[in-house]
Design an enzyme around this catalytic site. Sequence first.
Site, PDB file in Angstrom:
ATOM      1  N   HIS A  71       3.621  -2.911  -4.336  1.00  0.00           N
ATOM      2  CA  HIS A  71       4.397  -1.983  -4.505  1.00  0.00           C
ATOM      3  C   HIS A  71       5.948  -2.210  -4.800  1.00  0.00           C
ATOM      4  O   HIS A  71       6.766  -2.051  -3.971  1.00  0.00           O
ATOM      5  CB  HIS A  71       4.447  -1.080  -3.060  1.00  0.00           C
ATOM      6  CG  HIS A  71       3.249  -0.342  -2.981  1.00  0.00           C
ATOM      7  ND1 HIS A  71       2.857   0.420  -1.616  1.00  0.00           N
ATOM      8  CD2 HIS A  71       2.483   0.411  -3.747  1.00  0.00           C
ATOM      9  CE1 HIS A  71       1.881   1.169  -1.841  1.00  0.00           C
ATOM     10  NE2 HIS A  71       1.460   1.025  -3.156  1.00  0.00           N
ATOM     11  N   HIS A 112      -8.935   6.622  -8.362  1.00  0.00           N
ATOM     12  CA  HIS A 112      -7.437   6.551  -7.756  1.00  0.00           C
ATOM     13  C   HIS A 112      -6.686   6.241  -9.108  1.00  0.00           C
ATOM     14  O   HIS A 112      -6.785   4.923  -9.606  1.00  0.00           O
ATOM     15  CB  HIS A 112      -7.162   5.772  -6.630  1.00  0.00           C
ATOM     16  CG  HIS A 112      -5.695   5.629  -6.115  1.00  0.00           C
ATOM     17  ND1 HIS A 112      -4.742   6.793  -6.237  1.00  0.00           N
ATOM     18  CD2 HIS A 112      -5.141   4.643  -5.257  1.00  0.00           C
ATOM     19  CE1 HIS A 112      -3.847   6.171  -5.727  1.00  0.00           C
ATOM     20  NE2 HIS A 112      -3.943   5.073  -5.107  1.00  0.00           N
ATOM     21  N   GLU A 140      -3.361   4.887  -9.003  1.00  0.00           N
ATOM     22  CA  GLU A 140      -2.275   4.147  -8.766  1.00  0.00           C
ATOM     23  C   GLU A 140      -2.689   2.864  -9.790  1.00  0.00           C
ATOM     24  O   GLU A 140      -3.703   2.609  -9.951  1.00  0.00           O
ATOM     25  CB  GLU A 140      -2.207   3.730  -7.593  1.00  0.00           C
ATOM     26  CG  GLU A 140      -0.726   3.074  -7.234  1.00  0.00           C
ATOM     27  CD  GLU A 140      -0.280   3.207  -5.732  1.00  0.00           C
ATOM     28  OE1 GLU A 140      -1.260   3.380  -4.917  1.00  0.00           O
ATOM     29  OE2 GLU A 140       0.807   2.620  -5.637  1.00  0.00           O
ATOM     30  N   ASP A 169      -2.464  -0.157  -9.606  1.00  0.00           N
ATOM     31  CA  ASP A 169      -3.433  -1.361  -9.416  1.00  0.00           C
ATOM     32  C   ASP A 169      -4.820  -1.228  -9.544  1.00  0.00           C
ATOM     33  O   ASP A 169      -5.343  -1.924  -9.675  1.00  0.00           O
ATOM     34  CB  ASP A 169      -3.226  -1.841  -7.868  1.00  0.00           C
ATOM     35  CG  ASP A 169      -2.792  -0.725  -6.884  1.00  0.00           C
ATOM     36  OD1 ASP A 169      -2.736   0.494  -7.192  1.00  0.00           O
ATOM     37  OD2 ASP A 169      -3.420  -0.774  -5.831  1.00  0.00           O
ATOM     38  N   HIS A 228      -4.626   6.978  -0.772  1.00  0.00           N
ATOM     39  CA  HIS A 228      -3.196   7.393  -0.230  1.00  0.00           C
ATOM     40  C   HIS A 228      -2.380   8.305  -1.176  1.00  0.00           C
ATOM     41  O   HIS A 228      -1.242   8.171  -1.054  1.00  0.00           O
ATOM     42  CB  HIS A 228      -2.754   5.983   0.188  1.00  0.00           C
ATOM     43  CG  HIS A 228      -1.930   5.459  -0.525  1.00  0.00           C
ATOM     44  ND1 HIS A 228      -2.303   4.406  -1.619  1.00  0.00           N
ATOM     45  CD2 HIS A 228      -0.374   5.386  -0.480  1.00  0.00           C
ATOM     46  CE1 HIS A 228      -0.970   4.062  -2.443  1.00  0.00           C
ATOM     47  NE2 HIS A 228      -0.080   4.634  -1.593  1.00  0.00           N
ATOM     48  N   ASP A 275      -8.720   2.698  -1.723  1.00  0.00           N
ATOM     49  CA  ASP A 275      -7.730   2.324  -0.877  1.00  0.00           C
ATOM     50  C   ASP A 275      -8.336   2.168   0.562  1.00  0.00           C
ATOM     51  O   ASP A 275      -7.695   1.338   1.537  1.00  0.00           O
ATOM     52  CB  ASP A 275      -6.381   2.829  -0.837  1.00  0.00           C
ATOM     53  CG  ASP A 275      -5.720   2.404  -2.163  1.00  0.00           C
ATOM     54  OD1 ASP A 275      -5.781   1.499  -2.697  1.00  0.00           O
ATOM     55  OD2 ASP A 275      -4.873   3.460  -2.546  1.00  0.00           O
ATOM     56  N   TYR A 309      -2.131  -3.453   6.759  1.00  0.00           N
ATOM     57  CA  TYR A 309      -2.477  -2.193   5.444  1.00  0.00           C
ATOM     58  C   TYR A 309      -2.228  -1.024   5.858  1.00  0.00           C
ATOM     59  O   TYR A 309      -1.670  -0.033   5.359  1.00  0.00           O
ATOM     60  CB  TYR A 309      -3.813  -2.549   5.071  1.00  0.00           C
ATOM     61  CG  TYR A 309      -3.884  -1.894   3.754  1.00  0.00           C
ATOM     62  CD1 TYR A 309      -3.694  -2.510   2.432  1.00  0.00           C
ATOM     63  CD2 TYR A 309      -4.680  -0.694   3.819  1.00  0.00           C
ATOM     64  CE1 TYR A 309      -4.276  -1.875   1.186  1.00  0.00           C
ATOM     65  CE2 TYR A 309      -5.250   0.060   2.526  1.00  0.00           C
ATOM     66  CZ  TYR A 309      -4.716  -0.708   1.332  1.00  0.00           C
ATOM     67  OH  TYR A 309      -5.038   0.092   0.212  1.00  0.00           O
ATOM     68  N   HIS A 338      -9.376  -3.017  -2.197  1.00  0.00           N
ATOM     69  CA  HIS A 338      -8.557  -4.111  -2.067  1.00  0.00           C
ATOM     70  C   HIS A 338      -9.532  -5.041  -0.885  1.00  0.00           C
ATOM     71  O   HIS A 338      -9.714  -4.492   0.112  1.00  0.00           O
ATOM     72  CB  HIS A 338      -7.183  -3.899  -1.605  1.00  0.00           C
ATOM     73  CG  HIS A 338      -6.204  -3.092  -2.465  1.00  0.00           C
ATOM     74  ND1 HIS A 338      -5.906  -3.761  -3.603  1.00  0.00           N
ATOM     75  CD2 HIS A 338      -6.015  -1.985  -2.589  1.00  0.00           C
ATOM     76  CE1 HIS A 338      -5.135  -2.992  -4.268  1.00  0.00           C
ATOM     77  NE2 HIS A 338      -4.943  -1.813  -3.529  1.00  0.00           N
TER      78      HIS A 338
HETATM   79 FE1  FEO Z   1      -2.901   3.473  -3.788  1.00  0.00          FE
HETATM   80 FE2  FEO Z   1      -4.256   0.298  -4.226  1.00  0.00          FE
HETATM   81  O1  FEO Z   1      -3.274   1.715  -4.797  1.00  0.00           O
END
Ligand code: FEO
Length: 396
Positions: free
Chosen positions: A23, A79, A81, A83, A145, A164, A192, A225
């Site tokens: 992030h 998702h 995002e 990553d 998230h 996530d 996390y 992750h």
């Molecule tokens: Fe909300 Fe691993 O990205």
Amino acid sequence: MSFNIKNNVSWVGKIDWELRKFHGNEYSTHRGSTYNSYLIKEEKVALIDTVWNPFAKEFIKNLASEIDLNQIDYVIANHAESDHSGALPELMRHIPETPIYCTKNGVKSLKGHYHQDWNFNVVKTGDRLSLGQKELVFIEAPMLHWPDTMFCYLTEYNILFSNDAFGQHYASEFMFNDLVDQAELFAEAIKYYANILTPFSPQVAAKIKEVLSFNLPLDIICPSHGVLWRDNPGQIAEQYMQWADNYQENQVTIIYDTMWNGTRVMAEHIAEGIGLSDKTVNVKLYNLAKRDKNDVITEVFKSKAILVGSPTVNKGILTSVAALLEEIKGLKFKNKKAAAFGCYGWSGESVKVIAESLTTAGFDVVDEGLKVTWNPDDAGIESCVDYGRGLPEKLA
Ligand code: FEO
């Protein structure tokens, strides 16, 4: 690298051993991370999520060694995002017509990131995508998230792809929860949760209850992750329910920064005082100038109360303390008590500034705090010990 998870389901992601900040600069990743992408080769072939952009070419090369990219029938974007979607542009250059399944908010986010009009297919909770004998069932999971987030569930193999949720920034060659060091795994899982999911705890609890209400058999949880939960996968859902329920341990965390050691001396003697009147409470001290911010936030998450200290500087507080207070405000901790302390030379505003900030952040500030002039002398030290001695009763 790739590995088989179960039958026709494989992991085709990337282990990022070197990652130390996530992030941007906001989240420390002492143990690296992974970006988990999953390939399902049934009668139809589905790819779930991709990896972060710096690894896009490596990801595509690896994926192409697993399957002819043109044989991928569906791309699932749980998702948007970066990553997880970062390699999408590279992938879609190879298979531009392949449909992408995501939520309505997913379309908005993916278009916002990449400005491409791909073949989007919007799905909602309960929608199903046939892979032949088996199906993918979609479950929207907004704010776990981002607003666009969703899970999907593979029938018959009983695999939940949770994105996530249930993840950890934890690089490991083992990649399954039963094979890794349990202390490391749960340290990363709670960090996390504390640093990313705390503000969304109501949504976390509601979503887990909703998923449980479907009575789906669950053999493996595959987050986006860290390691996959195949040994008693329900354990991490149960753990999340506890963390989502205003979690706290019998811990008081004292957080401070100091210029010439006066506030440090105060912190140590307040801790001494707490210990004199309560032998059961776990008191921990963190100097913000010397400790990792995200590790400190994890300790705040575990605490029933925090004490925050800073000397007065220009009628305010040290920037390290201000930054932490700002972050704490956004995380929306609930059901925690707090107090402020700090030394000063002439004006002494720091305690009031900290207390006001803690109140704004939703903490129950238990008293006026403690101010001591200059470096505490014997009388000042005694006042710190006395103050600490009185805290357990206020924090009960
Ligand atoms: Fe909300 Fe691993 O990205």
